[in-house]
Every structure is written in C-alpha cells, then in structure tokens.
Enzyme design. Structure first.
Site, mmCIF file in Angstrom:
data_model
loop_
_atom_site.group_PDB
_atom_site.id
_atom_site.type_symbol
_atom_site.label_atom_id
_atom_site.label_comp_id
_atom_site.label_asym_id
_atom_site.label_seq_id
_atom_site.Cartn_x
_atom_site.Cartn_y
_atom_site.Cartn_z
ATOM 1 N N HIS A 134 -7.708 -4.356 -6.471
ATOM 2 C CA HIS A 134 -6.744 -5.327 -5.486
ATOM 3 C C HIS A 134 -7.284 -6.588 -5.192
ATOM 4 O O HIS A 134 -8.695 -6.759 -5.445
ATOM 5 C CB HIS A 134 -6.524 -4.495 -4.189
ATOM 6 C CG HIS A 134 -5.887 -4.991 -3.186
ATOM 7 N ND1 HIS A 134 -6.213 -6.345 -2.403
ATOM 8 C CD2 HIS A 134 -4.736 -4.683 -2.533
ATOM 9 C CE1 HIS A 134 -4.960 -6.285 -1.326
ATOM 10 N NE2 HIS A 134 -4.104 -5.541 -1.677
ATOM 11 N N ASP A 211 -13.997 0.560 -2.114
ATOM 12 C CA ASP A 211 -12.862 0.122 -1.688
ATOM 13 C C ASP A 211 -11.884 1.504 -1.430
ATOM 14 O O ASP A 211 -11.552 2.136 -2.168
ATOM 15 C CB ASP A 211 -12.001 -0.948 -2.400
ATOM 16 C CG ASP A 211 -10.635 -1.032 -1.834
ATOM 17 O OD1 ASP A 211 -10.048 -0.730 -0.738
ATOM 18 O OD2 ASP A 211 -9.987 -2.130 -2.372
ATOM 19 N N GLN A 214 -7.010 3.151 0.204
ATOM 20 C CA GLN A 214 -5.966 4.216 -0.057
ATOM 21 C C GLN A 214 -6.786 5.815 -0.118
ATOM 22 O O GLN A 214 -6.096 6.505 0.122
ATOM 23 C CB GLN A 214 -5.495 4.240 -1.578
ATOM 24 C CG GLN A 214 -4.680 2.760 -1.692
ATOM 25 C CD GLN A 214 -3.460 2.868 -0.936
ATOM 26 O OE1 GLN A 214 -2.791 3.785 -0.692
ATOM 27 N NE2 GLN A 214 -2.972 1.502 -0.667
ATOM 28 N N LYS A 237 -3.397 1.948 7.206
ATOM 29 C CA LYS A 237 -2.809 2.852 5.993
ATOM 30 C C LYS A 237 -3.189 4.194 6.342
ATOM 31 O O LYS A 237 -2.981 5.326 5.570
ATOM 32 C CB LYS A 237 -3.620 2.696 4.783
ATOM 33 C CG LYS A 237 -2.846 0.899 4.193
ATOM 34 C CD LYS A 237 -3.608 0.623 2.860
ATOM 35 C CE LYS A 237 -2.795 -0.714 2.456
ATOM 36 N NZ LYS A 237 -3.779 -1.271 1.671
ATOM 37 N N CYS A 375 -0.619 -7.045 -5.420
ATOM 38 C CA CYS A 375 -1.894 -7.594 -5.536
ATOM 39 C C CYS A 375 -2.794 -7.117 -6.198
ATOM 40 O O CYS A 375 -4.065 -6.992 -6.190
ATOM 41 C CB CYS A 375 -2.490 -7.221 -3.845
ATOM 42 S SG CYS A 375 -1.513 -8.192 -2.458
HETATM 43 C C1 LIG Z 1 -4.312 -2.506 0.917
HETATM 44 C C2 LIG Z 1 -5.330 -2.475 0.052
HETATM 45 C C3 LIG Z 1 -6.465 -3.499 0.580
HETATM 46 C C4 LIG Z 1 -6.290 -4.649 1.633
HETATM 47 O O1 LIG Z 1 -6.147 -3.981 2.544
HETATM 48 P P1 LIG Z 1 -5.788 -4.944 3.971
HETATM 49 O O2 LIG Z 1 -5.461 -4.072 5.039
HETATM 50 O O3 LIG Z 1 -4.630 -5.530 3.632
HETATM 51 O O4 LIG Z 1 -7.067 -5.670 4.072
HETATM 52 C C5 LIG Z 1 -7.493 -3.414 -0.601
HETATM 53 N N1 LIG Z 1 -7.577 -2.650 -1.366
HETATM 54 C C6 LIG Z 1 -6.673 -1.615 -1.739
HETATM 55 C C7 LIG Z 1 -6.961 -0.486 -2.509
HETATM 56 C C8 LIG Z 1 -5.581 -1.578 -0.631
HETATM 57 O O5 LIG Z 1 -4.644 -0.633 -1.035
#
Ligand SMILES: *Cc1c(COP(=O)(O)O)cnc(C)c1O
Length: 417
Positions: A134, A211, A214, A237, A375
């Site tokens: 992302h 990260d 998800q 999320k 993104c």
């Molecule tokens: C949504 C997402 C982000 C960014 O998250 P924010 O809540 O917009 O800060 C980063 N990495 C992944 C894999 C995402 O799905």
C-alpha cells in the site's frame, strides 16, 4: 465504568450478526437494498461500538493523563484499559501498544523515529519492501531514503500473486537495515509468510515491520509468534471507529526510539533549556489522544471476541472461495493473483468493461464495491492495469450478498458488452 462486559461464546451466524449493524439494513438510491462489499476499505460498526462511544460521552468524558478529578481518573482508566485489551488481542504487553490515527500514522511514526535513531549510519544501507505494498508502506520509506541516503529494494510479485521468496532471499542481505512488509495485500488478498520474512530480516540484523491493516480482521494475530519488531493496524477495518489505530513495538526497541512529535503528555519535565521525555508508549502519544477512538476500539475487540474466531474464519473462507469461483465463471474475467488463497478480497478486470463503469452500474443496483488503484499503483503497473474492481467481505457478509453481487455483475457485463 462501562468496561466490564463478560465474554459469552455463541455459535456463529452471519444473518443474526447483521441485526447488530444498523447500516446493513438501509437502502440506497431510493429503495434498493444495500449490499456492502467494500470491507477492505472500511468495515461497518456494530451497536456495541456505537453505544460504547455514546456511553463514554454520556458518562466518562474528560481529558486523560491529566489527573485531578474523578471523571478524569475514570477516562484515564478506560483509555489504559483499552490499551490492555489491544495488547491481549495481539499477544503483546501493554507498554508495547502505542495508539495512533491508523496504519498510515503507525508506519510514518516508525519510519521517522527509527531513521532518527539510526542517524547517519543509514547512508549506503537499504530498506526492503515489496511490490504489493500500500502507498502507506512505500512513501514513508522513500522519505527516509531521501533524508538518510539509504536506498529502497523491492521484492517482486509473481504472476500468480505470490511474493517471490527467492528474490527476497537475494535482496535481504547484510546491507539491509529494515524490512517492511504487508501481511495480507489489500489488492490481491494474498497472505504473505511474514514469519519467514521477519526471520530473514532478523538473520540479516535488520528491523522488521508488518502492515496488518487487512490481516488483523481475517485471522488471529500473535506478534510474538510472527517475530516482528513492529506491527501496525487501523481500527476502522476491524469494526472499530475511524481515527484510531495501533502500533505494536517490541518493548526494548520502542524504549530506545526518540519521540515522533513533541507536545503534552510525552514529557516528564520541560524547561526552555531542556526537556525530558516520558517512557514508551506515552512518549509517542503527544497531545490529547483519541479517547473515544481507543474506547471504541476496545469495544470492537470485546465484541469481536464474543464470536468464535475459528467459525468466523471458516465462514469468511467459504464465502471467499465462492466469490472467487463466481468471478472465474464470468467470460473475459481476469483475477489478479489467480494462484493464491484470497483472504476475502478479490480484485479483477473484465475484458471490454471499464472498472469505473462497472462500479457505477453495480452501485445503481445497491452493490458497493471499490474501483481504482487501491493505493497500490506500483502493483497495478506490475500487472499492466491502471485500475481494478475490488470486492471484499466481512464476518457479516452472507451468501445472499454474494447472490446479489453475482446477479448484478452478470447483468452489468451483458449490458456493457
Ligand atoms: C487500509 C490500508 C492501509 C492504510 O490504512 P489507513 O487506515 O488508511 O491508515 C495500509 N495498508 C493496507 C494493507 C491497508 O489495507
């Protein structure tokens, strides 16, 4: 106090779960029932979370960590209780949990503070990410590289959507100082073997970040088991409010890192000549934090923990398989990451159909999916597309949702061709 709900396990039933999400029973464009399949962008919130926030404002609102009075002490207790709920949820200690705005701020905090800690030693060193990151896990590292003279290395993604682990092995060598990797791709839905990648980082003497934006909602997470130095995710999320997120940092690493922002709460004493910083994690929480967000996040985790996680995973897995097989049956369909197990996320393009048009026409039929680059522009380039359509599920998604999606999709494709 509003934090003493007991945890009751009950059998998992997506249909009955939906009653707890008021928004799921609304209609759009007049009287079209909403079919919400944009969960990878943000999930909906159960009443348990909405009510916890309202309760907080009705009973316990005051600034935290400022001491003095009864309500302030109560708000502080709730906020710190939220930290321990989060810690328990991912197998961390309470002092390893920093509240942030979300995943993006978590990664920026780590990149900025870690780079300051490392200082000029980063010149000529490298930072490893992947082609499926992302933008939130690309741009902060590019900024570190600009600042320090380090360079970025990118692990390739195979045509089937998996990460090229052989390439990873050649890239993660003794010149590497940091490895930052997405756990579950928000575009492909593929799950990366972060345990292996973090162990490769450790062997090379590098720090590691996962990260988990998800993965946090689709599988149980234990940060010690993963073996990462940092793990980040967003509340929104995970059935929790927006504007709150979590940075897990290994205690001994966090303790060495300098502050990210200066201000109230993150200090122990301030004079014009010298300021002493507070211990982690408060050192990284300058200013009045998002109290309702932290409390809402704790409510979301408590609510989520009343569900049988293994049943939720089975439910999502079954839906995911069905969604993929429905999609594959459509003529001219190209699924990104055709060879992977999809964690409830499917990105696709259909020959002769513009993703944007598809999104608009599905929306008219009540089906909310996402179209665009998600993104992940470099990943789009990797697969030779500029945008895709993406459908993504949650615990409250049902077979009826997928029926509606399938019917609307077939109708739309026929119309557009
Ligand atoms: C949504 C997402 C982000 C960014 O998250 P924010 O809540 O917009 O800060 C980063 N990495 C992944 C894999 C995402 O799905």
């Amino acid at each position: 106090m509003i934090n003493t709900q007991t945890i009751v396990r009950e059998p998992f039933n997506a249909q009955s779960l939906r009653a707890q999400f008021p928004i799921l029973s609304r209609t759009v464009h007049g009287s079209v029932p909403l079919v919400y399949l944009d969960n990878a962008a943000t999930s909906q919130k159960p009443l348990a979370v909405i009510n916890a926030i309202a309760e907080y404002y009705k009973h316990s609102n005051a600034n935290v960590h400022r001491g003095g009075h009864a309500v302030g002490a109560e708000a502080t207790a709730l906020y710190e209780d939220a930290r321990s709920v989060v810690a328990g949820f991912i197998g961390a200690q309470q002092n390893e949990i920093v509240f942030t705005k979300g995943t993006t701020e978590g990664i920026n905090l780590v990149a900025s503070s870690w780079a300051t800690m490392m200082g000029s030693s980063l010149r000529g060193r490298s930072i490893v990410i992947t082609e499926m990151e992302h933008h939130a896990n690309i741009v902060p590292w590019q900024m570190v590289c600009e600042r320090t003279g380090a360079s970025l290395r990118v692990i390739r993604v195979n045509e089937d959507g998996t990460l090229d682990l052989e390439h990873a092995k050649t890239l993660i060598d003794e010149t590497v100082s940091f490895v930052s990797i997405v756990h579950v791709s928000n575009t492909l839905g593929v799950t990366n073997d972060v345990r292996v990648l973090c162990s490769m980082a450790r062997d090379a003497g590098a720090f590691s970040l996962v990260d988990g934006a998800q993965s946090i909602v689709h599988q149980p997470i234990n940060v010690k088991d993963i073996g990462c130095d940092f793990f980040v995710f967003s509340g929104h999320k995970l059935y929790a409010p927006t504007g709150i997120g979590v940075l897990y940092g290994r205690a001994d690493v966090l303790e060495k890192m300098p502050p990210y922002q200066g201000g109230g709460a993150m200090i122990t004493s301030v004079t014009f000549e010298h300021t002493s910083y507070n211990d982690a994690p408060i050192r990284f929480e300058a200013g009045t934090p998002n109290m309702e967000g932290a409390i809402g996040l704790a409510a979301a985790i408590r609510w989520f923990s009343t569900l049988d996680r293994s049943l939720v995973c089975e439910h999502e897995h079954a839906l995911s398989l069905r969604m993929i097989s429905d999609l594959k049956s459509i003529d001219g369909m190209r699924l990104l990451g055709p060879g992977v197990e999809h964690a409830g996320i499917a990105s696709f393009v259909i020959e002769g159909v513009h993703a944007q048009d598809l999104g608009i026409l599905l929306d008219e039929q009540g089906v909310a999916i996402r179209t665009g680059h998600h993104c992940t522009m470099p990943l789009m380039r990797r697969f030779g597309v500029t945008s895709t359509a993406r459908a993504s599920i949650a615990a409250y998604t049902t077979d009826q949702d997928l029926d509606a999606f399938s019917t609307a999709l077939l109708r739309t494709v026929r119309m557009l061709r």
